[in-house]
Design a protein around this motif. Structure first.
Motif, PDB file in Angstrom:
ATOM      1  N   LEU A 369       0.839  -1.209   0.000  1.00  0.00           N
ATOM      2  CA  LEU A 369       0.000   0.000   0.000  1.00  0.00           C
ATOM      3  C   LEU A 369       0.875   1.261   0.000  1.00  0.00           C
ATOM      4  N   VAL A 370       1.974   1.207   0.755  1.00  0.00           N
ATOM      5  CA  VAL A 370       2.900   2.357   0.757  1.00  0.00           C
ATOM      6  C   VAL A 370       3.345   2.654  -0.668  1.00  0.00           C
ATOM      7  N   ASP A 371       3.631   1.606  -1.440  1.00  0.00           N
ATOM      8  CA  ASP A 371       4.075   1.811  -2.816  1.00  0.00           C
ATOM      9  C   ASP A 371       2.970   2.398  -3.694  1.00  0.00           C
ATOM     10  N   ARG A 372       1.746   1.877  -3.527  1.00  0.00           N
ATOM     11  CA  ARG A 372       0.621   2.407  -4.321  1.00  0.00           C
ATOM     12  C   ARG A 372       0.476   3.904  -4.060  1.00  0.00           C
ATOM     13  N   MET A 373       0.562   4.272  -2.774  1.00  0.00           N
ATOM     14  CA  MET A 373       0.364   5.686  -2.419  1.00  0.00           C
ATOM     15  C   MET A 373       1.541   6.538  -2.875  1.00  0.00           C
ATOM     16  N   ALA A 374       2.741   5.966  -2.805  1.00  0.00           N
ATOM     17  CA  ALA A 374       3.925   6.702  -3.267  1.00  0.00           C
ATOM     18  C   ALA A 374       3.791   7.009  -4.757  1.00  0.00           C
ATOM     19  N   PRO A 381       9.908   5.263  -3.622  1.00  0.00           N
ATOM     20  CA  PRO A 381       9.660   4.355  -2.487  1.00  0.00           C
ATOM     21  C   PRO A 381      10.719   4.454  -1.389  1.00  0.00           C
ATOM     22  N   PHE A 382      11.975   4.676  -1.767  1.00  0.00           N
ATOM     23  CA  PHE A 382      13.021   4.832  -0.744  1.00  0.00           C
ATOM     24  C   PHE A 382      12.776   6.109   0.071  1.00  0.00           C
TER      25      PHE A 382
END
Lengths: 773, 324
Positions: A369-374, A381-382
């Protein structure tokens, strides 16, 4: 800056490695079993039902049948959690999953045992069976356990920080739903047990594949109603555990019951199918996760609902559902965390602990989910992970202590090694990069069985030969714990490792140890080993001082040579000092111990002990994949992984463990799953349970980050679980990067991937059509 | 649940006639070569045999003979020997390709061409332990009367999953079959029947003695999808033989495995003769494959996936062979 990069020390091969490589190591099934009867278990053919009648008369009449036991022969429940023991070694009045033990036979040979099983008549009254959480939780569902309404074993509701304010402060709030299939440890060695009951003395000796020799000792005493002093449990070489053997298993007690009933030795070896049915692995999990994020990537709030299909009995379930929530914290700085967990009963083999216990599937939901939002916010992502780092030392909202934290360095290492900055966004068609972070505990700071005893005790014996024998209850199951003990003792005594001999896991000889689970051994047993070696060193220094006519404080000890002051002329060899120390005293025994201070034992809220630990390991990894859009086949091309294990006591073993974690995470992410057809396992062989082969195994570049934990042995933390949970999300993130298609389910089998591609194309077409009209 | 082999008598004849005689003399006998399929099934109790007739010592059983007319491959040639045979590699690279992709190295060293052609059909309701099948009231293929894959139907849908058969079919192979009445040669496709319970047309005592491949000018290739890159049986496998002259297709054969109870040649491919390999043609191949394959729920992978994958692989192999 506390962390130092990749250790340059090579480390040492495992001290028991030669025996394994040369085939000399004796596993339980290799033990001399002269005179042993063959034990076999009769298993339920139905998933749920009452046992109306068991008739063993025909089987008993068969020539060569020596003993038969049924549920009637043991009315004691067993289990790993004192608060949740709801399972009998053999079903008594109800069976709750296909394959549940009902009776067992000891006979002169396997064929007779099998024929006897066929002659046992069992009559059932079938009950409705539930194979998915939703069905089991339906309002009209029959309860598997009368005291658990709604077929929910444990509900958890934890709320930390101001969740509403957190979401209100976010620039972007997103929610997604992820499903992770049930998987199994699939350790190479099938379950086996050799039990020896002496009818004259009434003593019982059990040799077994356990990771938890002490718990097995306890449960044998409980279920056989014996005094603990009359039991001895020995762990021979063990061919892998990964959590499969961190609780006492039904076949172990059944074998002992058979041995007592037969008045002799009984050997039980389960087939691969039975080993799968014994299960106790990672449950099928549904996660609904909601995150709030600022434009710069800062997290504002996290709400997570987890439903685990736990199988028919409690096992470790309460701990698993608590871990799933507790480990939302301790990795990143999140101002508010709400967690709702449901551990559900279903008519399937009981789940339990598996490498990465509890944390893996929620971590998967979180990191994807963090990646989708990023992506939505146009952030790297980093950068998102870096925006949310913790600062050690600190305490999380749920009372977890973070004393050392090498995540920032882990991120730097894998970002650089993978060429992320240069390559991301420039990958050829069908190829992608993804990344993720993860963490894990170095042993549970609050033990399951709270006795007030230390968390670990080690005995050292030193005698005329100058060899130091370390006696430890810590179960070496291939992870290298005995080698770690040898190194800890040798380095503290400043002698060569060949002077140390380690004897592990024999309850007649070694001090009690809680066993190999939750990555506790390096931290706890390692500290106890150092403590014991320091105590022994004191004795040796005193003896050297006496011999050299100096004060102990003046004695310098290095490389096994004792002298007065650094560079002093008068010197004694290690053997001379040993001889001096034995004068008057004889053979020396010392002990060392380790106890986790109470402030590390977790928050005060209900269930707050789970997740508590002395130190977290931290991992970051980058996964490179190729996706074949025509067939849905996913290939893992390469993995870069960094693990902060505090200090690598044995860098060679740590690298092996890191590779093993990545590989196991890859199995779950890519192809492993247990599948049932009306409750019958359809995966119960190594052909149908799809562990990756060497063909699927990518090159893994493993990096060790050393953050030097203030409380760890030589600064060490755990090194065998922390990187696992990072793989599945890093892979799914890489698949999105490769083909732009999100996966809501793992494993990413070709049929799932192709289905996701087809659905995605349909959506795109529909959107184009709408745009045109 | 036991994985113990039941008692059997082992016979090791030196001549094929003796093997057949040994078979006929004992009802319930089975031929065995590499044993990689049979012994696993015997341990599971889905195949029983009082007598095993080991064919590995039969004279001429394991030879590969090539001449201008083509090549004859003895049924006893191991998969590993087939994969590394220089003439096979140079004249029939698709055969070597398929052989190399079978199971794992250990299996290939003992498994044989005949065994792979006569591989038992497979199904998730069939390839299970005795305890498992008994708990599930057995199935149409073994001791039961219901096919759990298609309970309404009357046939067994267990799938054939040999890798060599599709390549041999695409190459126009024939099989030499030895039996009580001597030898007969049939087109390889006649060896197979679309019935998971009895997918081989062999009469009692008959066995495949060799496979004959004609000299072939067409380009041929084999590709399959499977869960893992080793060990696993194909979920769908496709062999294509294609000859193009002046940009137009002059010969095309497409054979499939893993999707049906038998390996089979795709019908109606003659419609592509005289056409060029372009998107429309490939689309036509895709549709033809999707229409003719009959994957059922015999694997843990979804049946529909095997249909889509078979079509995708067929498209890809045709395109690759055409260099398009």
């Amino acid at each position: 800056m506390t962390a130092a990069f990749a250790s340059s020390r090579p480390g040492v091969p495992l001290i028991d490695g030669i025996d394994k490589v040369l085939g000399r190591a004796r596993y339980t099934a290799d033990l001399d079993r002269a005179g042993a009867l063959v034990g076999r278990i009769l298993r339920s053919p139905i998933a749920h039902g009452e046992i109306v009648r068991i008739d063993t008369a025909r089987a008993r009449a068969l020539d060569g049948v020596i003993a038969i036991v049924t549920g009637a022969d043991c009315d004691k429940t067993y289990g790993v959690l004192p608060i949740a023991m709801n399972e009998y070694p053999m079903a008594r009045d109800r069976v709750r999953y296909c394959g549940e033990p009902i009776a067992a036979v000891a006979a002169v040979d396997e064929e007779t045992a099998q024929r006897a099983l066929d002659l046992i008549d069992v009559e059932f009254r079938a009950l409705p069976a539930y194979f998915i959480s939703k069905d089991a939780r339906a309002p009209d569902a029959v309860l598997l356990h009368a005291n658990k309404p709604g077929n929910v074993e444990r509900e958890v509701h934890h709320d930390f920080g101001d969740i509403e304010a957190g979401f209100a402060a976010a620039d972007l709030v997103r929610e997604h739903r992820v499903s992770c299939a049930e998987i199994n440890h699939a350790q190479i060695e099938p379950h086996a047990c050799l039990a020896d009951f002496d009818p004259v003395t009434g003593r019982l000796t059990v040799q077994d594949v356990s990771q938890v020799v002490y718990y097995l000792h306890l449960m044998l005493a409980r279920c056989l109603d014996m005094d603990e002093s009359q039991i001895r449990v020995i762990k021979p070489f063990v061919g892998g555990g990964f959590g499969a053997r961190v609780e006492v298993l039904n076949f172990e007690i059944v074998t002992a019951l058979l041995a007592r009933a037969a008045g002799g030795r009984v050997f039980m070896q389960l087939t691969r199918e039975e080993t799968f049915i014994t299960h106790r692995a990672r449950p099928q999990t549904d996660v609904v996760l909601k995150l709030g994020m600022k434009k710069d990537g800062r997290f504002t709030a996290c709400a997570c609902e987890v439903t685990q299909r736990g199988g028919a009995y409690a096992g470790y379930g309460v701990v698993t559902i608590l871990y799933a929530g507790a480990l939302l914290q301790g990795l990143y700085d999140i101002p508010a965390v709400k967690y709702d967990g449901y551990r559900v009963y279903a008519n399937l083999p009981p789940c339990g602990a598996m490498r990465g216990h509890g944390g893996v599937n929620t971590r998967h939901a979180f990191e994807t989910l963090v990646d989708r939002m990023a992506r939505e916010l146009g952030l790297d992502p980093f950068a998102v992970r870096r925006a949310n780092l913790l600062h050690a030392p600190m305490q999380t909202m749920n009372g977890l202590m973070v004393q050392s934290y090498g995540l920032a360095e882990c991120l730097d290492v894998v970002e650089q090694a993978s060429g992320w900055k240069e390559r991301i966004g420039r990958m050829p068609p069908g190829k992608g990069l993804g990344m993720s972070c993860s963490h894990y505990v170095s042993g549970s700071a609050k033990p399951i069985h709270f006795t007030g005893e230390p968390h670990a005790v080690i005995h050292l014996k030193l005698d005329h030969d100058g060899g130091v024998t370390a006696l430890t209850g810590a179960a070496d199951i291939g992870q290298g714990s005995s080698t770690m003990v040898a190194i800890a003792v040798a380095e503290t005594l400043e002698v060569g490792i060949d002077r140390i001999r380690v004897i592990s896991s024999d309850t007649a000889v070694t001090p009690k140890d809680n066993g190999a689970y939750s990555s506790r051994i390096t931290f706890m047993v390692g500290n106890a080993a150092i403590d014991a070696a320091k105590n022994l060193k004191k004795i040796l220094i005193a003896a050297a001082a006496k011999k050299l006519e100096a004060h102990p404080d003046e004695i310098d000890c290095a490389g096994g040579i004792f002298r007065v002051g650094r560079g002093g002329q008068a010197m004694l060899s290690f053997k001379e000092v040993v001889a001096a120390a034995l004068v008057d005293e004889g053979a020396i025994s010392v002990k060392g111990s380790f106890t986790c201070p109470v402030e590390f034992q977790g928050g005060k809220h209900r269930g707050g002990a789970v997740g508590s630990t002395m130190g977290f390991s931290y991992g970051a990894q980058v996964v490179e994949t190729s996706v074949d859009e025509a067939t849905g086949m996913v290939t893992i091309d390469k993995v870069w992984v960094a693990l902060d294990c505090g200090h690598a006591i044995n860098p060679l073993a740590v690298k092996g463990q890191i590779e093993g974690q990545v590989w196991m995470g890859m199995g779950q992410a890519l192809c492993e799953e247990t599948r049932y057809l009306d409750g019958l396992p359809a995966h119960a062989s190594f052909l149908d349970y799809k562990m990756p082969t060497i063909v699927e195994s990518p090159h893994i570049e493993a990096f060790i980050v050393e953050s030097n934990d203030p409380n760890g042995p030589f600064g060490a933390k755990e090194a065998s679980e922390g990187a696992l949970a990072g793989f599945p999300p890093a892979m799914v993130n890489a698949i999105v990067n490769a083909i732009g298609v999100e996966l809501d389910e793992i494993p990413a089998t070709p049929d799932r991937v192709l289905e996701a591609i087809v659905q995605h194309q349909r959506k795109v077409k529909l959107a184009q059509k709408k745009a045109r009209s | 649940m036991s994985a113990r082999l039941s008692e059997f008598q082992l016979v090791q004849p030196a001549r094929i006639e003796d093997a057949i005689a040994a078979f006929v003399a004992k009802p319930g006998a089975r031929y065995v070569a590499g044993g990689t399929d049979l012994l696993v099934n015997m341990r599971r109790g889905i195949v029983s045999a009082d007598r095993l007739i080991d064919l590995s010592g039969v004279a001429g059983w394991g030879s590969i003979d090539a001449d201008a007319e083509g090549m004859t491959i003895g049924a006893g040639v191991t998969i590993a020997a087939l994969a590394r045979d220089p003439i096979v590699i140079s004249r029939y690279p698709a055969v070597a390709q398929a052989a190399t992709s079978i199971a794992g190295p250990g299996h290939r060293n003992v498994a044989t061409v005949g065994g792979n052609l006569c591989l038992d059909t497979r199904c998730i309701y069939y390839n299970q332990s005795e305890w498992w099948r008994k708990s599930n009231d057995y199935c149409l293929k073994n001791r039961g009367d219901t096919c759990h894959v298609a309970p309404q139907g009357k046939r067994c849908h267990a799938a054939f999953s040999g890798d060599l058969a599709p390549v041999f079919l695409a190459l126009g192979a024939s099989a030499e079959i030895a039996g009580v009445d001597g030898r007969r040669r049939v087109p390889l496709s006649d060896l197979y029947v679309e019935d998971g319970r009895a997918h081989l047309s062999l009469k009692p005592g008959e066995l495949v003695a060799s496979v004959h491949l004609p000299a072939v000018l067409a380009a041929c290739a084999y590709e399959k999808v499977r869960a893992r890159g080793a060990i696993d049986y194909p979920l769908a496998g496709v062999a294509v033989a294609l000859m193009i002259a002046g940009g137009k297709i002059v010969m095309l054969r497409i054979a499939l495995t893993g999707t049906n109870s038998r390996p089979f040649l795709l019908a109606d491919v003659d419609q592509f003769i005289g056409k060029s390999v372009d998107d429309a043609m490939l689309h036509g191949v895709d549709r033809l494959v999707q229409r003719q394959v009959q994957p059922m729920r015999t694997t843990l992978a979804a049946a529909h996936y095997r249909r889509l994958a078979a079509a995708a692989v067929a498209r890809r192999v045709v395109r690759r062979l055409a260099g398009a």
